[in-house]
Design a protein around this motif. Structure first.
Motif, PDB file in Angstrom:
ATOM      1  N   GLY A  60      58.481  83.757  51.646  1.00 11.27           N
ATOM      2  CA  GLY A  60      58.978  82.752  50.713  1.00 11.27           C
ATOM      3  C   GLY A  60      58.194  81.458  50.836  1.00 11.27           C
ATOM      4  O   GLY A  60      56.968  81.454  51.016  1.00 11.27           O
ATOM      5  N   ALA A  61      58.904  80.342  50.774  1.00 17.44           N
ATOM      6  CA  ALA A  61      58.279  79.018  50.757  1.00 17.44           C
ATOM      7  C   ALA A  61      57.955  78.547  52.172  1.00 17.44           C
ATOM      8  O   ALA A  61      58.523  77.578  52.683  1.00 17.44           O
ATOM      9  N   VAL A  62      57.043  79.277  52.854  1.00 20.40           N
ATOM     10  CA  VAL A  62      56.560  78.889  54.181  1.00 20.40           C
ATOM     11  C   VAL A  62      55.038  78.869  54.146  1.00 20.40           C
ATOM     12  O   VAL A  62      54.405  79.434  53.252  1.00 20.40           O
ATOM     13  N   ALA A  63      54.458  78.231  55.165  1.00 19.89           N
ATOM     14  CA  ALA A  63      53.001  78.083  55.182  1.00 19.89           C
ATOM     15  C   ALA A  63      52.296  79.415  55.407  1.00 19.89           C
ATOM     16  O   ALA A  63      51.288  79.711  54.767  1.00 19.89           O
ATOM     17  N   ARG A  64      52.815  80.250  56.327  1.00 17.18           N
ATOM     18  CA  ARG A  64      52.141  81.514  56.652  1.00 17.18           C
ATOM     19  C   ARG A  64      53.180  82.640  56.691  1.00 17.18           C
ATOM     20  O   ARG A  64      53.727  82.953  57.756  1.00 17.18           O
ATOM     21  N   PRO A  65      53.490  83.254  55.582  1.00 21.14           N
ATOM     22  CA  PRO A  65      54.447  84.362  55.595  1.00 21.14           C
ATOM     23  C   PRO A  65      53.920  85.528  56.427  1.00 21.14           C
ATOM     24  O   PRO A  65      52.715  85.783  56.485  1.00 21.14           O
ATOM     25  N   GLY A  66      54.825  86.244  57.079  1.00 24.93           N
ATOM     26  CA  GLY A  66      54.420  87.398  57.868  1.00 24.93           C
ATOM     27  C   GLY A  66      55.493  87.785  58.865  1.00 24.93           C
ATOM     28  O   GLY A  66      56.602  87.237  58.879  1.00 24.93           O
ATOM     29  N   VAL A  67      55.149  88.777  59.730  1.00 26.62           N
ATOM     30  CA  VAL A  67      56.052  89.269  60.771  1.00 26.62           C
ATOM     31  C   VAL A  67      55.684  88.577  62.080  1.00 26.62           C
ATOM     32  O   VAL A  67      54.513  88.593  62.492  1.00 26.62           O
ATOM     33  N   TYR A  68      56.677  88.004  62.756  1.00 26.62           N
ATOM     34  CA  TYR A  68      56.429  87.241  63.975  1.00 26.62           C
ATOM     35  C   TYR A  68      57.357  87.729  65.085  1.00 26.62           C
ATOM     36  O   TYR A  68      58.559  87.937  64.854  1.00 26.62           O
ATOM     37  N   PRO A  69      56.789  87.932  66.322  1.00 27.88           N
ATOM     38  CA  PRO A  69      57.641  88.262  67.471  1.00 27.88           C
ATOM     39  C   PRO A  69      58.275  86.989  68.022  1.00 27.88           C
ATOM     40  O   PRO A  69      57.596  85.992  68.263  1.00 27.88           O
ATOM     41  N   LEU A  70      59.562  87.034  68.228  1.00 27.04           N
ATOM     42  CA  LEU A  70      60.299  85.878  68.732  1.00 27.04           C
ATOM     43  C   LEU A  70      61.137  86.300  69.931  1.00 27.04           C
ATOM     44  O   LEU A  70      61.536  87.467  70.044  1.00 27.04           O
ATOM     45  N   ASP A 108      65.177  91.477  61.418  1.00 29.98           N
ATOM     46  CA  ASP A 108      65.766  90.606  60.396  1.00 29.98           C
ATOM     47  C   ASP A 108      64.693  90.090  59.445  1.00 29.98           C
ATOM     48  O   ASP A 108      63.500  90.061  59.758  1.00 29.98           O
ATOM     49  N   ARG A 109      65.151  89.676  58.269  1.00 31.71           N
ATOM     50  CA  ARG A 109      64.276  89.146  57.215  1.00 31.71           C
ATOM     51  C   ARG A 109      64.776  87.758  56.837  1.00 31.71           C
ATOM     52  O   ARG A 109      65.949  87.586  56.502  1.00 31.71           O
ATOM     53  N   VAL A 110      63.891  86.787  56.888  1.00 29.56           N
ATOM     54  CA  VAL A 110      64.224  85.405  56.535  1.00 29.56           C
ATOM     55  C   VAL A 110      63.386  85.031  55.319  1.00 29.56           C
ATOM     56  O   VAL A 110      62.160  84.925  55.402  1.00 29.56           O
ATOM     57  N   GLU A 111      64.051  84.858  54.180  1.00 28.01           N
ATOM     58  CA  GLU A 111      63.361  84.473  52.945  1.00 28.01           C
ATOM     59  C   GLU A 111      63.751  83.049  52.578  1.00 28.01           C
ATOM     60  O   GLU A 111      64.928  82.744  52.399  1.00 28.01           O
ATOM     61  N   VAL A 112      62.758  82.185  52.478  1.00 32.56           N
ATOM     62  CA  VAL A 112      62.985  80.774  52.164  1.00 32.56           C
ATOM     63  C   VAL A 112      62.841  80.598  50.654  1.00 32.56           C
ATOM     64  O   VAL A 112      61.752  80.792  50.105  1.00 32.56           O
ATOM     65  N   PRO A 113      63.914  80.241  49.943  1.00 31.89           N
ATOM     66  CA  PRO A 113      63.808  80.095  48.483  1.00 31.89           C
ATOM     67  C   PRO A 113      63.084  78.814  48.096  1.00 31.89           C
ATOM     68  O   PRO A 113      63.022  77.847  48.865  1.00 31.89           O
ATOM     69  N   HIS A 114      62.526  78.817  46.891  1.00 30.19           N
ATOM     70  CA  HIS A 114      61.872  77.634  46.338  1.00 30.19           C
ATOM     71  C   HIS A 114      62.888  76.802  45.560  1.00 30.19           C
ATOM     72  O   HIS A 114      63.873  77.323  45.038  1.00 30.19           O
ATOM     73  N   LEU A 115      62.633  75.517  45.487  1.00 33.57           N
ATOM     74  CA  LEU A 115      63.453  74.645  44.664  1.00 33.57           C
ATOM     75  C   LEU A 115      63.246  74.994  43.196  1.00 33.57           C
ATOM     76  O   LEU A 115      62.138  75.354  42.789  1.00 33.57           O
ATOM     77  N   PRO A 116      64.298  74.922  42.365  1.00 28.48           N
ATOM     78  CA  PRO A 116      64.113  75.215  40.939  1.00 28.48           C
ATOM     79  C   PRO A 116      63.196  74.189  40.304  1.00 28.48           C
ATOM     80  O   PRO A 116      63.256  73.001  40.624  1.00 28.48           O
ATOM     81  N   PRO A 117      62.317  74.630  39.403  1.00 31.57           N
ATOM     82  CA  PRO A 117      61.402  73.675  38.762  1.00 31.57           C
ATOM     83  C   PRO A 117      62.157  72.718  37.862  1.00 31.57           C
ATOM     84  O   PRO A 117      63.126  73.083  37.200  1.00 31.57           O
ATOM     85  N   THR A 118      61.725  71.484  37.859  1.00 30.56           N
ATOM     86  CA  THR A 118      62.328  70.467  36.996  1.00 30.56           C
ATOM     87  C   THR A 118      61.574  70.427  35.686  1.00 30.56           C
ATOM     88  O   THR A 118      60.343  70.390  35.657  1.00 30.56           O
ATOM     89  N   ARG A 119      62.332  70.456  34.599  1.00 30.10           N
ATOM     90  CA  ARG A 119      61.735  70.450  33.269  1.00 30.10           C
ATOM     91  C   ARG A 119      61.797  69.044  32.675  1.00 30.10           C
ATOM     92  O   ARG A 119      62.867  68.455  32.580  1.00 30.10           O
ATOM     93  N   THR A 120      60.645  68.531  32.313  1.00 26.06           N
ATOM     94  CA  THR A 120      60.565  67.214  31.687  1.00 26.06           C
ATOM     95  C   THR A 120      60.565  67.388  30.180  1.00 26.06           C
ATOM     96  O   THR A 120      59.719  68.105  29.632  1.00 26.06           O
ATOM     97  N   PRO A 121      61.533  66.787  29.485  1.00 31.20           N
ATOM     98  CA  PRO A 121      61.560  66.965  28.025  1.00 31.20           C
ATOM     99  C   PRO A 121      60.320  66.373  27.376  1.00 31.20           C
ATOM    100  O   PRO A 121      59.843  65.302  27.751  1.00 31.20           O
TER     101      PRO A 121
END
Length: 222
Positions: free
Chosen positions: A54-64, A99-112
């Motif tokens: 999702g909205a992260v710098a380096r998506p992937g699988v990480y050992p923690l 586990d899967r961690v998905e970071v959502p993006h902010l909804p786009p703002t529409r300028t009239p």
């Protein structure tokens, strides 16, 4: 021959010690051999593998490490982006292997979009001299044609219309009587003779009780 007592006592003491040592060795030799105890190595903890996307710098699988939280997973993936919506995540949630961690993006703002304005055309009167655009003038709506005299004329107060002598134009003065109905009244009168009563008007096609109630006080057969 004289034997020294000290020598005798020393010899006896040595024999006793030898016998005691021999007895100890015999007891130890007769005991069943014990099994050697081997200490097992401490198990190496297996890290938890977590998929961050999702909205992260380096998506992937990480050992923690075990019992890591969502915030640690985001840090391992380079941190959230500026447009990440962290309000949808529980950063203190404990993660497990797989586990899967998905970071959502902010909804786009529409300028009239700004309204577009169409420039008004100009009329050139002379060379290089534009004149102001003339104001639109309202087109007068023609008045509706006046109703025919036969439809606009009203019966005199207290006067009644004779069904046996009235013309089509006079019949049209009655409520709910149009040209077609007035013509059918004349055709009925020609086919059946004069009306004997005002109630006979309901024998004409298109005239029912509702219409008769509105015209009965305005008509007569005398």
């Amino acid at each position: 021959m004289t034997i020294d007592r000290k020598f005798v006592y020393g010899l006896l003491y040595g024999l006793l010690l030898a016998l005691a040592a021999t007895g100890v060795l015999l007891v130890v030799a007769r005991r069943p051999p014990g099994r050697a105890v081997q200490l097992a190595d401490a198990p190496t903890p297996v890290p938890a593998r977590v998929y961050v996307l999702g909205a992260v710098a380096r998506p992937g699988v990480y050992p923690l490490p075990r019992n890591s939280i969502v915030e640690a997973a985001l840090a391992a993936a380079g941190g959230p982006l500026a447009q990440a919506d962290l309000s949808q995540l529980n950063l203190a949630q404990v993660l497990e292997d797989g586990d899967r961690v998905e970071v959502p993006h902010l909804p786009p703002t529409r300028t009239p979009a700004p309204p577009t304005r169409t420039p008004a055309p100009t009329i050139t009167v002379g060379p290089g001299t534009p004149s102001p655009t003339p104001e639109p003038t309202a087109t007068p709506i023609p008045a509706a044609p006046a109703a025919s005299a036969s439809r606009s004329a009203a019966l005199a107060p207290g006067a009644k219309l004779n069904l046996n002598t009235a013309t089509a134009a006079e019949l049209e003065q009655l409520p709910r009587i149009g040209p077609a109905t007035a013509q059918r009244i004349l055709e009925y009168r020609e086919a059946h003779g004069p009306f004997k009563s005002i109630e006979a008007l309901m024998n004409v096609k298109g005239i029912g009780p509702a219409t008769f109630e509105q015209v009965k006080d305005l008509i007569t057969v005398d």
